[in-house]
Design a protein around this motif. Structure first.
Motif, PDB file in Angstrom:
ATOM      1  N   GLN A 222      74.643  11.756  37.669  1.00  0.00           N
ATOM      2  CA  GLN A 222      74.407  12.738  38.724  1.00  0.00           C
ATOM      3  C   GLN A 222      75.036  14.084  38.376  1.00  0.00           C
ATOM      4  O   GLN A 222      74.464  15.139  38.644  1.00  0.00           O
ATOM      5  CB  GLN A 222      74.973  12.221  40.052  1.00  0.00           C
ATOM      6  N   LEU A 223      76.200  14.052  37.752  1.00  0.00           N
ATOM      7  CA  LEU A 223      76.836  15.297  37.335  1.00  0.00           C
ATOM      8  C   LEU A 223      76.018  15.988  36.252  1.00  0.00           C
ATOM      9  O   LEU A 223      75.839  17.221  36.282  1.00  0.00           O
ATOM     10  CB  LEU A 223      78.253  15.016  36.831  1.00  0.00           C
ATOM     11  N   ALA A 224      75.511  15.218  35.303  1.00  0.00           N
ATOM     12  CA  ALA A 224      74.695  15.810  34.240  1.00  0.00           C
ATOM     13  C   ALA A 224      73.438  16.462  34.807  1.00  0.00           C
ATOM     14  O   ALA A 224      73.037  17.560  34.381  1.00  0.00           O
ATOM     15  CB  ALA A 224      74.326  14.744  33.210  1.00  0.00           C
ATOM     16  N   LYS A 225      72.802  15.797  35.773  1.00  0.00           N
ATOM     17  CA  LYS A 225      71.608  16.374  36.400  1.00  0.00           C
ATOM     18  C   LYS A 225      71.961  17.653  37.165  1.00  0.00           C
ATOM     19  O   LYS A 225      71.217  18.643  37.123  1.00  0.00           O
ATOM     20  CB  LYS A 225      70.966  15.362  37.341  1.00  0.00           C
ATOM     21  N   ALA A 226      73.072  17.635  37.871  1.00  0.00           N
ATOM     22  CA  ALA A 226      73.473  18.828  38.625  1.00  0.00           C
ATOM     23  C   ALA A 226      73.763  19.996  37.690  1.00  0.00           C
ATOM     24  O   ALA A 226      73.392  21.143  37.973  1.00  0.00           O
ATOM     25  CB  ALA A 226      74.694  18.505  39.485  1.00  0.00           C
ATOM     26  N   LEU A 227      74.412  19.715  36.555  1.00  0.00           N
ATOM     27  CA  LEU A 227      74.688  20.782  35.585  1.00  0.00           C
ATOM     28  C   LEU A 227      73.397  21.311  34.970  1.00  0.00           C
ATOM     29  O   LEU A 227      73.257  22.526  34.738  1.00  0.00           O
ATOM     30  CB  LEU A 227      75.621  20.257  34.487  1.00  0.00           C
ATOM     31  N   LEU A 228      72.437  20.408  34.697  1.00  0.00           N
ATOM     32  CA  LEU A 228      71.158  20.843  34.145  1.00  0.00           C
ATOM     33  C   LEU A 228      70.402  21.706  35.144  1.00  0.00           C
ATOM     34  O   LEU A 228      69.826  22.746  34.771  1.00  0.00           O
ATOM     35  CB  LEU A 228      70.322  19.624  33.761  1.00  0.00           C
ATOM     36  N   ASP A 229      70.389  21.311  36.406  1.00  0.00           N
ATOM     37  CA  ASP A 229      69.717  22.125  37.431  1.00  0.00           C
ATOM     38  C   ASP A 229      70.380  23.495  37.560  1.00  0.00           C
ATOM     39  O   ASP A 229      69.691  24.504  37.740  1.00  0.00           O
ATOM     40  CB  ASP A 229      69.752  21.396  38.770  1.00  0.00           C
ATOM     41  N   LEU A 230      71.701  23.517  37.470  1.00  0.00           N
ATOM     42  CA  LEU A 230      72.407  24.801  37.542  1.00  0.00           C
ATOM     43  C   LEU A 230      72.039  25.683  36.361  1.00  0.00           C
ATOM     44  O   LEU A 230      71.842  26.894  36.506  1.00  0.00           O
ATOM     45  CB  LEU A 230      73.916  24.562  37.580  1.00  0.00           C
ATOM     46  N   GLN A 231      71.892  25.086  35.186  1.00  0.00           N
ATOM     47  CA  GLN A 231      71.502  25.857  34.006  1.00  0.00           C
ATOM     48  C   GLN A 231      70.077  26.381  34.138  1.00  0.00           C
ATOM     49  O   GLN A 231      69.765  27.489  33.681  1.00  0.00           O
ATOM     50  CB  GLN A 231      71.633  24.973  32.766  1.00  0.00           C
ATOM     51  N   ARG A 232      69.217  25.605  34.767  1.00  0.00           N
ATOM     52  CA  ARG A 232      67.812  26.003  34.899  1.00  0.00           C
ATOM     53  C   ARG A 232      67.585  27.071  35.952  1.00  0.00           C
ATOM     54  O   ARG A 232      66.453  27.528  36.115  1.00  0.00           O
ATOM     55  CB  ARG A 232      66.972  24.767  35.211  1.00  0.00           C
ATOM     56  N   THR A 233      68.604  27.454  36.678  1.00  0.00           N
ATOM     57  CA  THR A 233      68.437  28.574  37.608  1.00  0.00           C
ATOM     58  C   THR A 233      68.229  29.880  36.853  1.00  0.00           C
ATOM     59  O   THR A 233      67.744  30.852  37.436  1.00  0.00           O
ATOM     60  CB  THR A 233      69.660  28.695  38.528  1.00  0.00           C
ATOM     61  N   GLU A 234      68.583  29.925  35.577  1.00  0.00           N
ATOM     62  CA  GLU A 234      68.290  31.073  34.722  1.00  0.00           C
ATOM     63  C   GLU A 234      67.044  30.750  33.909  1.00  0.00           C
ATOM     64  O   GLU A 234      67.068  29.913  33.008  1.00  0.00           O
ATOM     65  CB  GLU A 234      69.464  31.387  33.791  1.00  0.00           C
ATOM     66  N   VAL A 235      65.930  31.386  34.235  1.00  0.00           N
ATOM     67  CA  VAL A 235      64.663  31.135  33.563  1.00  0.00           C
ATOM     68  C   VAL A 235      64.535  32.135  32.415  1.00  0.00           C
ATOM     69  O   VAL A 235      64.518  33.355  32.645  1.00  0.00           O
ATOM     70  CB  VAL A 235      63.474  31.267  34.534  1.00  0.00           C
ATOM     71  N   ARG A 236      64.432  31.610  31.198  1.00  0.00           N
ATOM     72  CA  ARG A 236      64.401  32.459  30.007  1.00  0.00           C
ATOM     73  C   ARG A 236      63.069  32.313  29.274  1.00  0.00           C
ATOM     74  O   ARG A 236      62.344  31.333  29.469  1.00  0.00           O
ATOM     75  CB  ARG A 236      65.568  32.119  29.080  1.00  0.00           C
ATOM     76  N   ALA A 237      62.763  33.309  28.440  1.00  0.00           N
ATOM     77  CA  ALA A 237      61.486  33.331  27.726  1.00  0.00           C
ATOM     78  C   ALA A 237      61.447  32.221  26.680  1.00  0.00           C
ATOM     79  O   ALA A 237      62.334  32.140  25.833  1.00  0.00           O
ATOM     80  CB  ALA A 237      61.289  34.688  27.056  1.00  0.00           C
ATOM     81  N   PRO A 238      60.422  31.363  26.710  1.00  0.00           N
ATOM     82  CA  PRO A 238      60.332  30.300  25.705  1.00  0.00           C
ATOM     83  C   PRO A 238      59.864  30.800  24.351  1.00  0.00           C
ATOM     84  O   PRO A 238      60.146  30.176  23.328  1.00  0.00           O
ATOM     85  CB  PRO A 238      59.318  29.328  26.320  1.00  0.00           C
ATOM     86  N   VAL A 239      59.127  31.920  24.323  1.00  0.00           N
ATOM     87  CA  VAL A 239      58.613  32.484  23.079  1.00  0.00           C
ATOM     88  C   VAL A 239      58.755  34.000  23.136  1.00  0.00           C
ATOM     89  O   VAL A 239      58.966  34.587  24.206  1.00  0.00           O
ATOM     90  CB  VAL A 239      57.129  32.102  22.856  1.00  0.00           C
ATOM     91  N   SER A 240      58.616  34.625  21.997  1.00  0.00           N
ATOM     92  CA  SER A 240      58.617  36.083  21.933  1.00  0.00           C
ATOM     93  C   SER A 240      57.211  36.603  22.192  1.00  0.00           C
ATOM     94  O   SER A 240      56.225  35.998  21.770  1.00  0.00           O
ATOM     95  CB  SER A 240      59.100  36.550  20.554  1.00  0.00           C
ATOM     96  N   GLY A 241      57.111  37.722  22.891  1.00  0.00           N
ATOM     97  CA  GLY A 241      55.803  38.289  23.182  1.00  0.00           C
ATOM     98  C   GLY A 241      55.886  39.366  24.237  1.00  0.00           C
ATOM     99  O   GLY A 241      56.926  40.009  24.418  1.00  0.00           O
ATOM    100  N   ILE A 242      54.775  39.562  24.942  1.00  0.00           N
ATOM    101  CA  ILE A 242      54.659  40.600  25.969  1.00  0.00           C
ATOM    102  C   ILE A 242      54.512  39.928  27.332  1.00  0.00           C
ATOM    103  O   ILE A 242      53.687  39.034  27.515  1.00  0.00           O
ATOM    104  CB  ILE A 242      53.458  41.515  25.693  1.00  0.00           C
ATOM    105  N   VAL A 243      55.323  40.373  28.274  1.00  0.00           N
ATOM    106  CA  VAL A 243      55.312  39.797  29.620  1.00  0.00           C
ATOM    107  C   VAL A 243      54.123  40.341  30.405  1.00  0.00           C
ATOM    108  O   VAL A 243      53.828  41.539  30.355  1.00  0.00           O
ATOM    109  CB  VAL A 243      56.628  40.108  30.350  1.00  0.00           C
ATOM    110  N   SER A 244      53.459  39.466  31.128  1.00  0.00           N
ATOM    111  CA  SER A 244      52.306  39.865  31.933  1.00  0.00           C
ATOM    112  C   SER A 244      52.318  39.096  33.245  1.00  0.00           C
ATOM    113  O   SER A 244      52.955  38.054  33.373  1.00  0.00           O
ATOM    114  CB  SER A 244      51.006  39.593  31.175  1.00  0.00           C
ATOM    115  N   GLN A 245      51.621  39.639  34.254  1.00  0.00           N
ATOM    116  CA  GLN A 245      51.471  39.014  35.569  1.00  0.00           C
ATOM    117  C   GLN A 245      52.832  38.779  36.230  1.00  0.00           C
ATOM    118  O   GLN A 245      53.195  37.663  36.583  1.00  0.00           O
ATOM    119  CB  GLN A 245      50.698  37.697  35.452  1.00  0.00           C
TER     120      GLN A 245
END
Length: 367
Positions: A222-245
């Protein structure tokens, strides 16, 4: 004499002849016409041009096929959030260039920090419970020993009453009371042994997580899941490119898991999806040279090659494929998607969705 001779001399150098009735005046010779070049030009030039055109299409027309039903394509990544929440920060703008790992937006992390604290508290509670169970198990050993002592005392009393009963020096009531006490002592021993087994099971470890108490292991998960969810609150670019929409990326916007929030057009090499007629595929092979021209950039030609051919026609992958098993069926030439890899480096940006013309050469190099 004047009537007989119609010629009147005005001078020695100029003579005018007046014709009389019945005489024939000779016509002046016609001027010789100039020879025109239009007739031989039409007779020989036009057929020669037609023959040249026919010869060109005869010798080169079967060596290539082309289509204008083609479009530039690029890899596109639809980015969504893995956790729900309210956006508190936006780090990009429309058409901004980003690198893999750059922050796109951030979701309110406070609820997930609380979940981490709850998981840590659950681990602590499980550890305390384990210590309690270990102490309880140790106490069960003392209970077992006391039950053994009680059995020994009850057995001695029973033996004594039995001997007295045989000699007639005791009553049957005393004998039965000693017998009942022995049975109770044995029952207490069984209860103590069962309680000890239960306490031992509580502190045992399972085969799936050897060496760790299951309750503590569950709390750690449960702690590992909570830490993962906390980390996922920062949404980062999976690839390099141009942002749209990015229109839905607004501070305060409530995000739902799985719903695309932004699209990144990858900066990896683009390609062209050309939809050729099925009748053009007879001589087409993977690796053949191709020429790509774009409607957006007149005069720009890019060389490429056939990278792959589709496994089905366009109608096969449509939402509602055509069903032609009826009496009004009309045969329609199908289109097959062919992927054209672009070998040249384009001096202009290859925007996804641009219209293109593609020519595939069956033999030889592209011209």
């Amino acid at each position: 004499m004047a009537d007989a001779d119609p010629k009147i001399e005005k001078s020695e150098e100029t003579k005018i002849t007046i014709p009389t009735e019945g005489t024939t005046v000779p016509e002046a010779p016609a001027a010789k016409p100039k020879r025109s070049l239009l007739r031989p030009l039409l007779m020989f030039g036009v057929p020669a041009i037609l023959l040249a055109i026919m010869g060109y299409f005869y010798f080169t027309g079967g060596n290539s096929v082309s289509t204008d039903n083609a479009y530039v394509q690029q890899d596109k990544s639809s980015v969504s959030t893995d956790v729900a929440g309210r956006i508190v920060e936006v780090g990009v703008k429309e058409n901004q260039t980003v690198k893999a790992g750059d922050l796109l937006f951030r979701i309110d992390p406070e609820p997930y920090r609380i979940a981490v604290s709850q998981a840590q508290a659950a681990i602590a509670a499980a550890q305390v419970q384990l210590n309690t169970d270990e102490v309880s198990y140790q106490g069960k050993g003392a209970d077992i020993q006391a039950a053994h002592d009680a059995i020994q005392n009850a057995q001695e009393n029973y033996d004594r009453q039995n001997a007295l009963m045989k000699q007639g020096f005791t009553t049957r009531a005393n004998f039965q009371s000693a017998q009942h006490a022995l049975e109770q002592a044995r029952a207490q021993l069984q209860n103590a042994q069962a309680s000890a087994a239960e306490a031992r099971a509580k502190i045992a470890t399972g085969a799936a997580v050897p060496g760790e108490n299951p309750a503590i292991a569950a709390a750690r998960v449960q702690l590992a899941k909570a830490l993962l969810d906390l980390q996922r609150t920062e949404v980062r670019a999976p690839v390099s490119g141009i942002v749209s929409q990015t229109k839905s990326l607004q501070v305060g916007q409530q995000m739902i898991t799985g719903l695309a929030a932004v699209t990144i057009v990858s900066n990896r090499p683009a390609w062209v999806d050309a939809n050729f007629k099925e009748t053009d595929l007879n001589k087409m092979r993977v690796g053949q040279c191709s020429i790509v021209t774009l409607d957006a950039y007149p005069g720009l030609k890019l060389k490429g090659h056939v990278e792959s051919m589709g496994a089905g026609t366009g109608s096969e992958f449509s939402v509602l494929p055509a069903q032609n098993a009826n009496g009004n069926w009309v045969k329609v030439t199908q289109r097959v998607p062919v992927r054209i890899a672009i070998d040249d480096k384009s001096p202009r940006a290859l925007i996804a969705g641009l219209s293109a013309d593609v020519k595939v050469v069956f033999k030889g190099a592209c011209n």
